[in-house]
Design a protein around this motif. Structure first.
Motif, PDB file in Angstrom:
ATOM      1  N   ASN A 111       0.720  -1.198   0.017  1.00 22.91           N
ATOM      2  CA  ASN A 111      -0.130  -0.111   0.075  1.00 22.91           C
ATOM      3  C   ASN A 111       0.975   1.262  -0.096  1.00 22.91           C
ATOM      4  O   ASN A 111       2.233   1.258   0.081  1.00 22.91           O
ATOM      5  CB  ASN A 111      -1.065  -0.068   1.360  1.00 22.91           C
ATOM      6  CG  ASN A 111      -0.266  -0.207   2.469  1.00 22.91           C
ATOM      7  OD1 ASN A 111       0.554   0.713   2.903  1.00 22.91           O
ATOM      8  ND2 ASN A 111      -1.043  -1.054   3.373  1.00 22.91           N
ATOM      9  N   GLY A 112       0.267   2.487  -0.130  1.00 25.75           N
ATOM     10  CA  GLY A 112       0.983   3.693  -0.151  1.00 25.75           C
ATOM     11  C   GLY A 112       1.716   4.233   0.902  1.00 25.75           C
ATOM     12  O   GLY A 112       2.583   4.704   1.055  1.00 25.75           O
ATOM     13  N   THR A 113       0.927   3.497   2.210  1.00 23.50           N
ATOM     14  CA  THR A 113       1.641   3.887   3.404  1.00 23.50           C
ATOM     15  C   THR A 113       3.009   3.221   3.740  1.00 23.50           C
ATOM     16  O   THR A 113       4.113   3.652   4.228  1.00 23.50           O
ATOM     17  CB  THR A 113       0.713   3.559   4.617  1.00 23.50           C
ATOM     18  OG1 THR A 113      -0.603   3.977   4.539  1.00 23.50           O
ATOM     19  CG2 THR A 113       1.269   4.025   6.050  1.00 23.50           C
ATOM     20  N   PHE A 138      -3.650  13.342   4.364  1.00 25.59           N
ATOM     21  CA  PHE A 138      -3.988  12.135   4.852  1.00 25.59           C
ATOM     22  C   PHE A 138      -3.203  11.764   6.069  1.00 25.59           C
ATOM     23  O   PHE A 138      -1.808  11.837   5.812  1.00 25.59           O
ATOM     24  CB  PHE A 138      -4.313  11.169   3.963  1.00 25.59           C
ATOM     25  CG  PHE A 138      -4.831  10.033   4.450  1.00 25.59           C
ATOM     26  CD1 PHE A 138      -6.092   9.668   5.056  1.00 25.59           C
ATOM     27  CD2 PHE A 138      -4.247   8.543   4.215  1.00 25.59           C
ATOM     28  CE1 PHE A 138      -6.483   8.705   5.680  1.00 25.59           C
ATOM     29  CE2 PHE A 138      -4.787   7.370   4.723  1.00 25.59           C
ATOM     30  CZ  PHE A 138      -5.810   7.472   5.589  1.00 25.59           C
ATOM     31  N   ALA A 140      -1.678   9.069   6.780  1.00 26.99           N
ATOM     32  CA  ALA A 140      -0.605   8.096   6.594  1.00 26.99           C
ATOM     33  C   ALA A 140       0.694   8.793   6.345  1.00 26.99           C
ATOM     34  O   ALA A 140       1.762   8.116   6.605  1.00 26.99           O
ATOM     35  CB  ALA A 140      -1.122   7.516   4.928  1.00 26.99           C
ATOM     36  N   ASP A 226       4.974  12.826  -1.711  1.00 28.56           N
ATOM     37  CA  ASP A 226       3.932  11.859  -1.381  1.00 28.56           C
ATOM     38  C   ASP A 226       2.967  12.029  -2.672  1.00 28.56           C
ATOM     39  O   ASP A 226       2.317  13.048  -2.768  1.00 28.56           O
ATOM     40  CB  ASP A 226       3.160  12.308  -0.158  1.00 28.56           C
ATOM     41  CG  ASP A 226       2.207  11.195   0.468  1.00 28.56           C
ATOM     42  OD1 ASP A 226       1.585  10.561  -0.839  1.00 28.56           O
ATOM     43  OD2 ASP A 226       1.510  11.452   1.234  1.00 28.56           O
ATOM     44  N   ALA A 228       0.614   9.899  -3.392  1.00 32.07           N
ATOM     45  CA  ALA A 228      -0.429   8.977  -3.308  1.00 32.07           C
ATOM     46  C   ALA A 228      -1.747   9.328  -4.324  1.00 32.07           C
ATOM     47  O   ALA A 228      -2.468   8.364  -4.610  1.00 32.07           O
ATOM     48  CB  ALA A 228      -0.832   9.005  -1.980  1.00 32.07           C
ATOM     49  N   GLU A 229      -1.917  10.578  -4.398  1.00 33.58           N
ATOM     50  CA  GLU A 229      -3.166  11.204  -4.997  1.00 33.58           C
ATOM     51  C   GLU A 229      -2.971  11.558  -6.569  1.00 33.58           C
ATOM     52  O   GLU A 229      -3.702  12.161  -7.127  1.00 33.58           O
ATOM     53  CB  GLU A 229      -3.858  12.193  -3.983  1.00 33.58           C
ATOM     54  CG  GLU A 229      -3.991  11.775  -2.947  1.00 33.58           C
ATOM     55  CD  GLU A 229      -4.479  12.510  -1.739  1.00 33.58           C
ATOM     56  OE1 GLU A 229      -4.648  13.908  -2.122  1.00 33.58           O
ATOM     57  OE2 GLU A 229      -4.915  12.343  -0.588  1.00 33.58           O
ATOM     58  N   SER A 250      -0.201   5.370  -4.318  1.00 30.39           N
ATOM     59  CA  SER A 250      -1.025   4.694  -3.687  1.00 30.39           C
ATOM     60  C   SER A 250      -2.009   4.223  -4.740  1.00 30.39           C
ATOM     61  O   SER A 250      -2.492   4.884  -5.551  1.00 30.39           O
ATOM     62  CB  SER A 250      -1.975   5.395  -2.462  1.00 30.39           C
ATOM     63  OG  SER A 250      -3.178   4.661  -2.107  1.00 30.39           O
ATOM     64  N   LYS A 255      -8.631   5.376  -5.134  1.00 32.16           N
ATOM     65  CA  LYS A 255      -7.645   6.146  -5.956  1.00 32.16           C
ATOM     66  C   LYS A 255      -8.071   6.170  -7.637  1.00 32.16           C
ATOM     67  O   LYS A 255      -8.961   5.373  -7.842  1.00 32.16           O
ATOM     68  CB  LYS A 255      -6.336   5.688  -5.718  1.00 32.16           C
ATOM     69  CG  LYS A 255      -5.868   5.978  -4.206  1.00 32.16           C
ATOM     70  CD  LYS A 255      -5.638   7.442  -3.922  1.00 32.16           C
ATOM     71  CE  LYS A 255      -5.030   7.852  -2.781  1.00 32.16           C
ATOM     72  NZ  LYS A 255      -5.832   7.262  -1.394  1.00 32.16           N
TER      73      LYS A 255
END
Ligand SMILES: Cc1ncc(COP(=O)(O)O)c(C=O)c1O
Length: 419
Positions: A111-113, A138, A140, A226, A228-229, A250, A255
């Motif tokens: 996962n992204g975390t 977020f 994370a 980051d 993730a998005e 992520s 997503k």
């Protein structure tokens, strides 16, 4: 008998009551105007959203859309029995991510975390150091920093990008950071080493990453993006994730492309990429049958079953972005006509418009809209609570947070993924 004082008392009492009734009427009058304005505002926005999604049913914020080879690839994986951490789709998902982002090495993880955790560890974030990041994110991002025993330090964001502000970053560094004899940057206030800087491309809008990158280079601070998005978003023609030492993506269910659950660590440093792949697969030394591990590793590899889903999603990423950008363009015009602020991609950037957002004049308007729109089966949500307001991070150092505070209390995400 002198009754004048009784008369006076009556008149005073009467005018007092009269004034009270008068004030009450004024209050009711303005309340009715306010409530009707508010319900007009809510129903106007809900109507725009319903027009675009052409349904009277529940409209979710960002459901996954499976319109390609998802079922075929997942079934293929099951039939092959290679459902776990080894398989062709894992390699293929890494290649596809590198093609989309232009980043040389991509390593698929759970996962992204996990991608952030391992990425930060790789650039040298250790116990009792500090990582500069934004509190408008977020959880994370700050969690990953904390897993390594480091502390987040929160710098404000820009109002136009919603991401880390290079101006505020410079101000923070000028006031608190010094380069010591060992060549590393330290926080003068806490005497702790600044081990990384993690800006986040909020909702897919790229932040001013070129300026941030220059500042980080000048002060010898490793930059980890980051992303993730922000898969599919670029700044000045370069995909996000290319500006620092490495970046984390992520593929969570909400997503723009999903693996069910998954993430990717990406780096243009090929040697670093090889090491990342090694430690995310328990640091196992390749051998046909023996189990030898040459350092502490992590079982963070993305399973082939998830990678199968991801490959199908990545094959369609440009079509998804095209559809989302059409929706964003429509929203922009419709909200402009109603005098409502729709957040658009900042200068010099192309956004994937992952989560679309509108901004209210104040928190009360925002709160009422959230209650009313959700009650009308249109899923909307506020920005995350600022990290500075969460108990775990409340004692961490932070700058004034003016823009973050304003955005956190006025911005709302609206349905953003055309079915
Ligand atoms: C900004 C940000 N960072 C990190 C993550 C963590 O990703 P994941 O949920 O895949 O662990 C997310 C999203 O979920 C995110 O939005």
């Amino acid at each position: 008998m002198d009754t004048n004082h009784l008369k006076d008392a009556f008149i005073i009492n009467y005018s007092f009551r009269y004034s009270l009734v008068y004030l009450l009427c004024i209050f009711l009058h303005f309340s009715i105007i306010y409530i009707s304005r508010m319900s007009n505002l809510t129903s106007g926005i809900v109507q725009i959203i319903r027009e675009n999604f052409a349904t009277n049913d529940f409209i979710p914020l960002h459901p996954p859309v499976f319109s390609g080879n998802e079922e075929k690839y997942v079934l293929e994986t099951i039939k092959s029995t290679f459902v776990s951490s080894v398989g062709a789709f894992v390699d293929q998902s890494e290649q596809l991510t590198s093609q989309i982002t232009g980043i040389q090495k991509s390593i698929a993880v759970v996962n992204g975390t996990a991608a952030l955790h391992i990425g930060l560890r790789e650039v040298g974030v250790t116990f009792n150091t500090e990582v500069i990041t934004q509190s408008l994110s977020f959880v994370a991002t700050s969690n990953a920093i904390s897993y390594l025993g480091a502390s987040p330090v929160f710098v404000d964001v820009d109002l136009d990008t919603l991401g880390l502000s290079p101006v505020k970053l410079s101000m923070f560094i000028e006031e608190f950071v010094e380069i010591r004899e060992d060549g590393y940057p330290y926080n003068k206030k806490t005497s702790r080493r600044i081990s990384a800087c993690v800006p986040m491309h909020t909702f897919g809008f790229p932040c001013k990453i070129d300026e941030i990158s220059k500042i980080c280079q000048k002060y010898n601070i490793p930059l980890v993006e980051d992303c993730a998005e922000s898969l599919g978003s670029s700044f000045k023609g370069t995909h996000t994730g290319n500006w620092g030492k490495l970046s984390a993506f992520s593929f969570n269910g909400n997503k723009i492309a999903t693996a069910g659950g998954g993430g990717m660590i990406c780096s243009n440093d090929v040697e670093m990429g090889k090491h990342l792949k090694h430690i995310t697969t328990t640091a196992k030394v390749p051998h046909p049958f023996e189990y030898v591990h040459d350092e502490i590793g992590f079982n963070y590899r993305m399973p082939n079953l998830n990678a199968a889903l991801l490959c199908a999603q990545l094959e369609n990423i440009y079509e998804r972005i095209r559809l989302k950008r059409i929706l964003a363009k429509q929203y922009a015009q419709q909200f402009k006509d109603k005098n409502i602020k729709f957040i658009q991609e900042p200068e010099h950037s192309t956004s994937n418009y992952w989560l679309m957002a509108i901004q209210f004049e104040n928190q009360q308007q925002r709160d009422e809209f959230l209650i009313n729109s959700n009650a009308q089966s249109v899923q909307t949500r506020p920005i995350w609570k600022l990290m500075t307001e969460l108990t775990m991070f409340a004692d961490c150092q932070a700058d004034d947070q003016t823009n973050s505070t304003l955005l956190a209390s006025t911005v709302v995400n609206i349905p953003s993924n055309p079915f």
